[in-house]
Design a protein around this motif. Structure first.
Motif, PDB file in Angstrom:
ATOM      1  N   MET A   1       0.836  -1.205   0.000  1.00 38.73           N
ATOM      2  CA  MET A   1       0.000   0.000   0.000  1.00 38.73           C
ATOM      3  C   MET A   1       0.868   1.251   0.000  1.00 38.73           C
ATOM      4  O   MET A   1       0.883   2.021   0.963  1.00 38.73           O
ATOM      5  CB  MET A   1      -0.934  -0.026   1.218  1.00 38.73           C
ATOM      6  N   PRO A   2       1.622   1.479  -1.080  1.00 39.31           N
ATOM      7  CA  PRO A   2       2.524   2.637  -1.110  1.00 39.31           C
ATOM      8  C   PRO A   2       1.783   3.969  -1.077  1.00 39.31           C
ATOM      9  O   PRO A   2       0.733   4.126  -1.693  1.00 39.31           O
ATOM     10  CB  PRO A   2       3.277   2.454  -2.428  1.00 39.31           C
ATOM     11  N   ILE A   3       2.357   4.905  -0.320  1.00 38.03           N
ATOM     12  CA  ILE A   3       1.906   6.294  -0.297  1.00 38.03           C
ATOM     13  C   ILE A   3       3.184   7.134  -0.351  1.00 38.03           C
ATOM     14  O   ILE A   3       3.833   7.347   0.678  1.00 38.03           O
ATOM     15  CB  ILE A   3       1.091   6.633   0.968  1.00 38.03           C
ATOM     16  N   HIS A   4       3.565   7.574  -1.544  1.00 38.27           N
ATOM     17  CA  HIS A   4       4.836   8.284  -1.722  1.00 38.27           C
ATOM     18  C   HIS A   4       5.972   7.476  -1.094  1.00 38.27           C
ATOM     19  O   HIS A   4       6.838   8.037  -0.412  1.00 38.27           O
ATOM     20  CB  HIS A   4       4.773   9.676  -1.082  1.00 38.27           C
ATOM     21  N   GLN A   5       5.955   6.163  -1.297  1.00 37.36           N
ATOM     22  CA  GLN A   5       6.902   5.302  -0.597  1.00 37.36           C
ATOM     23  C   GLN A   5       8.304   5.366  -1.187  1.00 37.36           C
ATOM     24  O   GLN A   5       8.469   5.487  -2.410  1.00 37.36           O
ATOM     25  CB  GLN A   5       6.400   3.855  -0.651  1.00 37.36           C
TER      26      GLN A   5
ATOM     27  N   ALA B   1      -2.896   8.656  -4.420  1.00 39.51           N
ATOM     28  CA  ALA B   1      -3.936   9.578  -4.883  1.00 39.51           C
ATOM     29  C   ALA B   1      -5.002   9.789  -3.805  1.00 39.51           C
ATOM     30  O   ALA B   1      -5.497  10.911  -3.613  1.00 39.51           O
ATOM     31  CB  ALA B   1      -4.576   9.042  -6.163  1.00 39.51           C
ATOM     32  N   VAL B   2      -5.356   8.715  -3.092  1.00 35.28           N
ATOM     33  CA  VAL B   2      -6.334   8.825  -2.009  1.00 35.28           C
ATOM     34  C   VAL B   2      -5.800   9.753  -0.917  1.00 35.28           C
ATOM     35  O   VAL B   2      -6.520  10.615  -0.391  1.00 35.28           O
ATOM     36  CB  VAL B   2      -6.651   7.440  -1.414  1.00 35.28           C
ATOM     37  N   PHE B   3      -4.538   9.570  -0.581  1.00 33.98           N
ATOM     38  CA  PHE B   3      -3.900  10.388   0.446  1.00 33.98           C
ATOM     39  C   PHE B   3      -3.872  11.856   0.036  1.00 33.98           C
ATOM     40  O   PHE B   3      -4.179  12.745   0.843  1.00 33.98           O
ATOM     41  CB  PHE B   3      -2.480   9.873   0.693  1.00 33.98           C
ATOM     42  N   GLU B   4      -3.525  12.133  -1.218  1.00 34.95           N
ATOM     43  CA  GLU B   4      -3.460  13.509  -1.690  1.00 34.95           C
ATOM     44  C   GLU B   4      -4.845  14.157  -1.710  1.00 34.95           C
ATOM     45  O   GLU B   4      -4.991  15.345  -1.385  1.00 34.95           O
ATOM     46  CB  GLU B   4      -2.828  13.550  -3.080  1.00 34.95           C
ATOM     47  N   THR B   5      -5.862  13.378  -2.068  1.00 39.67           N
ATOM     48  CA  THR B   5      -7.230  13.899  -2.044  1.00 39.67           C
ATOM     49  C   THR B   5      -7.649  14.249  -0.622  1.00 39.67           C
ATOM     50  O   THR B   5      -8.279  15.279  -0.372  1.00 39.67           O
ATOM     51  CB  THR B   5      -8.212  12.872  -2.634  1.00 39.67           C
TER      52      THR B   5
ATOM     53  N   ARG C   1      -3.836   4.895   8.826  1.00 38.95           N
ATOM     54  CA  ARG C   1      -5.278   4.623   8.927  1.00 38.95           C
ATOM     55  C   ARG C   1      -5.891   4.325   7.564  1.00 38.95           C
ATOM     56  O   ARG C   1      -6.846   3.545   7.475  1.00 38.95           O
ATOM     57  CB  ARG C   1      -5.966   5.798   9.626  1.00 38.95           C
ATOM     58  N   LEU C   2      -5.375   4.927   6.521  1.00 34.98           N
ATOM     59  CA  LEU C   2      -5.836   4.586   5.172  1.00 34.98           C
ATOM     60  C   LEU C   2      -5.468   3.133   4.845  1.00 34.98           C
ATOM     61  O   LEU C   2      -6.243   2.408   4.211  1.00 34.98           O
ATOM     62  CB  LEU C   2      -5.215   5.528   4.135  1.00 34.98           C
ATOM     63  N   ARG C   3      -4.299   2.728   5.289  1.00 32.06           N
ATOM     64  CA  ARG C   3      -3.870   1.345   5.059  1.00 32.06           C
ATOM     65  C   ARG C   3      -4.722   0.362   5.848  1.00 32.06           C
ATOM     66  O   ARG C   3      -5.080  -0.708   5.342  1.00 32.06           O
ATOM     67  CB  ARG C   3      -2.389   1.202   5.412  1.00 32.06           C
ATOM     68  N   MET C   4      -5.046   0.718   7.095  1.00 34.00           N
ATOM     69  CA  MET C   4      -5.914  -0.138   7.895  1.00 34.00           C
ATOM     70  C   MET C   4      -7.265  -0.308   7.212  1.00 34.00           C
ATOM     71  O   MET C   4      -7.801  -1.415   7.121  1.00 34.00           O
ATOM     72  CB  MET C   4      -6.092   0.461   9.294  1.00 34.00           C
ATOM     73  N   THR C   5      -7.830   0.780   6.713  1.00 32.86           N
ATOM     74  CA  THR C   5      -9.121   0.722   6.023  1.00 32.86           C
ATOM     75  C   THR C   5      -9.049  -0.188   4.810  1.00 32.86           C
ATOM     76  O   THR C   5      -9.969  -0.974   4.542  1.00 32.86           O
ATOM     77  CB  THR C   5      -9.554   2.139   5.594  1.00 32.86           C
ATOM     78  N   THR C   6      -7.952  -0.110   4.079  1.00 33.36           N
ATOM     79  CA  THR C   6      -7.765  -0.946   2.892  1.00 33.36           C
ATOM     80  C   THR C   6      -7.675  -2.424   3.265  1.00 33.36           C
ATOM     81  O   THR C   6      -8.282  -3.280   2.602  1.00 33.36           O
ATOM     82  CB  THR C   6      -6.485  -0.520   2.142  1.00 33.36           C
ATOM     83  N   LEU C   7      -6.927  -2.727   4.317  1.00 34.21           N
ATOM     84  CA  LEU C   7      -6.790  -4.119   4.751  1.00 34.21           C
ATOM     85  C   LEU C   7      -8.139  -4.701   5.167  1.00 34.21           C
ATOM     86  O   LEU C   7      -8.459  -5.849   4.848  1.00 34.21           O
ATOM     87  CB  LEU C   7      -5.791  -4.224   5.900  1.00 34.21           C
ATOM     88  N   TYR C   8      -8.938  -3.899   5.872  1.00 36.63           N
ATOM     89  CA  TYR C   8     -10.245  -4.412   6.298  1.00 36.63           C
ATOM     90  C   TYR C   8     -11.221  -4.538   5.130  1.00 36.63           C
ATOM     91  O   TYR C   8     -12.095  -5.419   5.143  1.00 36.63           O
ATOM     92  CB  TYR C   8     -10.826  -3.547   7.426  1.00 36.63           C
TER      93      TYR C   8
ATOM     94  N   LEU D   1       6.339   6.463   7.390  1.00 38.52           N
ATOM     95  CA  LEU D   1       5.104   7.250   7.373  1.00 38.52           C
ATOM     96  C   LEU D   1       5.309   8.727   7.057  1.00 38.52           C
ATOM     97  O   LEU D   1       4.343   9.455   6.849  1.00 38.52           O
ATOM     98  CB  LEU D   1       4.377   7.128   8.713  1.00 38.52           C
ATOM     99  N   PHE D   2       6.572   9.163   7.026  1.00 34.10           N
ATOM    100  CA  PHE D   2       6.817  10.585   6.814  1.00 34.10           C
ATOM    101  C   PHE D   2       7.361  10.906   5.429  1.00 34.10           C
ATOM    102  O   PHE D   2       7.618  12.066   5.106  1.00 34.10           O
ATOM    103  CB  PHE D   2       7.783  11.110   7.880  1.00 34.10           C
ATOM    104  N   GLY D   3       7.556   9.899   4.601  1.00 34.18           N
ATOM    105  CA  GLY D   3       8.031  10.148   3.249  1.00 34.18           C
ATOM    106  C   GLY D   3       9.483  10.575   3.171  1.00 34.18           C
ATOM    107  O   GLY D   3       9.909  11.167   2.183  1.00 34.18           O
ATOM    108  N   ASP D   4      10.264  10.289   4.227  1.00 30.85           N
ATOM    109  CA  ASP D   4      11.681  10.605   4.200  1.00 30.85           C
ATOM    110  C   ASP D   4      12.467   9.396   4.698  1.00 30.85           C
ATOM    111  O   ASP D   4      11.926   8.291   4.801  1.00 30.85           O
ATOM    112  CB  ASP D   4      11.985  11.858   5.025  1.00 30.85           C
TER     113      ASP D   4
END
Length: 265
Positions: free
Chosen positions: A61-65, A96-100, A124-131, A199-202
């Motif tokens: 579940m990458p988010i700017h990973q 995209a979900v995170f940016e929105t 929390r977005l990742r948790m929602t996706t897993l569930y 989680l911080f993109g760095d």
């Protein structure tokens, strides 16, 4: 508590695998879904789940990973799929979900709080996706937290990576997770990588955030359990013990049941 030796890793492995299988069968589910980060905890957890023979869905579940995190996650998933026919995988890019989400909420003027809230939002977005995936496939969400994170310093996101159905490795210290990972032959790149929540993109590591290494925090956790106080130590040991106590106190709300206002009038 004494550390379990590598010699005992086989017994620990089979104990957890049997526990997982029995729990899933009693719950009448098809298996497990696990978020794969490229770190040792998720690699060990998914390998334990795979040994049950039940369905295992590994989710990226990458988010700017960071590319290094993505490569390690993919390396582990491909290795696991080659070893176990019951393992499947899916990638759900949540960038995209995170940016929105970011564009839909107010921007805090406190940059520190703003960045921390966004970091927790990723989890929390990742948790929602897993569930979501657990729901459509009839699976349990397997947690990847270890004992130091879950019961020592509370180093996880409430209702994020802390939102799970069961916790297979939460009674293992981080060093024990590494020992089990070595026994399970997870990729060397993961065994050698510095722990990070990403989680911080760095490139900050867990140690950068916590102020102490997991080995130091394990020592402090055991010292605290034995009744020691900060005044019993000097130098770096005293500093680490104080870090542990501060985090343990500040994150106690994560580790205890949600308080309920009981009506007794």
């Amino acid at each position: 508590m004494t550390k379990k030796s590598i010699f005992e890793a086989e017994k620990v492995n089979m104990h957890i695998v049997n526990w997982l299988k029995a729990y899933a069968e009693n719950a009448n589910v098809n298996g497990f879904v696990i978020g794969i980060s490229g770190g040792v905890d998720s690699a060990v957890t998914s390998t334990l789940c795979a040994q049950t023979g039940l369905q295992v869905l590994c989710v990226e579940m990458p988010i700017h990973q960071a590319e290094s995190h993505v490569k390690r996650a993919q390396e582990h998933i491909e290795q696991l799929k080659s070893r176990f026919s019951n393992v499947q995988s899916v990638q759900t890019d949540l960038t995209a979900v995170f940016e929105t989400f970011k564009q839909s909420v107010p921007h805090s003027i406190d940059e520190t709080k703003f960045n921390l809230s966004l970091a927790n939002t990723r989890a929390r977005l990742r948790m929602t996706t897993l569930y979501y995936l657990a729901g459509i496939h009839g699976l349990l969400v397997a947690g990847t937290g270890n004992k130091v994170e879950d019961f020592g310093v509370g180093f996880y996101t409430k209702y994020g990576d802390g939102g799970v159905d069961l916790s297979p490795i939460a009674d293992l210290m981080k060093s024990e997770v590494y020992e089990l990972g070595q026994y399970l032959k997870i990729p060397t790149s993961i065994q050698k990588a510095s722990p990070t929540d990403g989680l911080f993109g760095d490139d900050r590591t867990d140690e950068d955030q916590l102020g102490a290494s997991y080995d130091e925090l394990e020592w402090a956790m055991l010292a605290n359990e034995s009744g020691k106080k900060a005044s019993d130590f000097e130098g770096r040991q005293k500093n680490v013990f104080e870090i542990y106590k501060r985090l343990n106190t500040a994150n106690r709300h994560k580790m205890e049941p949600i308080p309920v206002c009981e009506i007794k009038i």
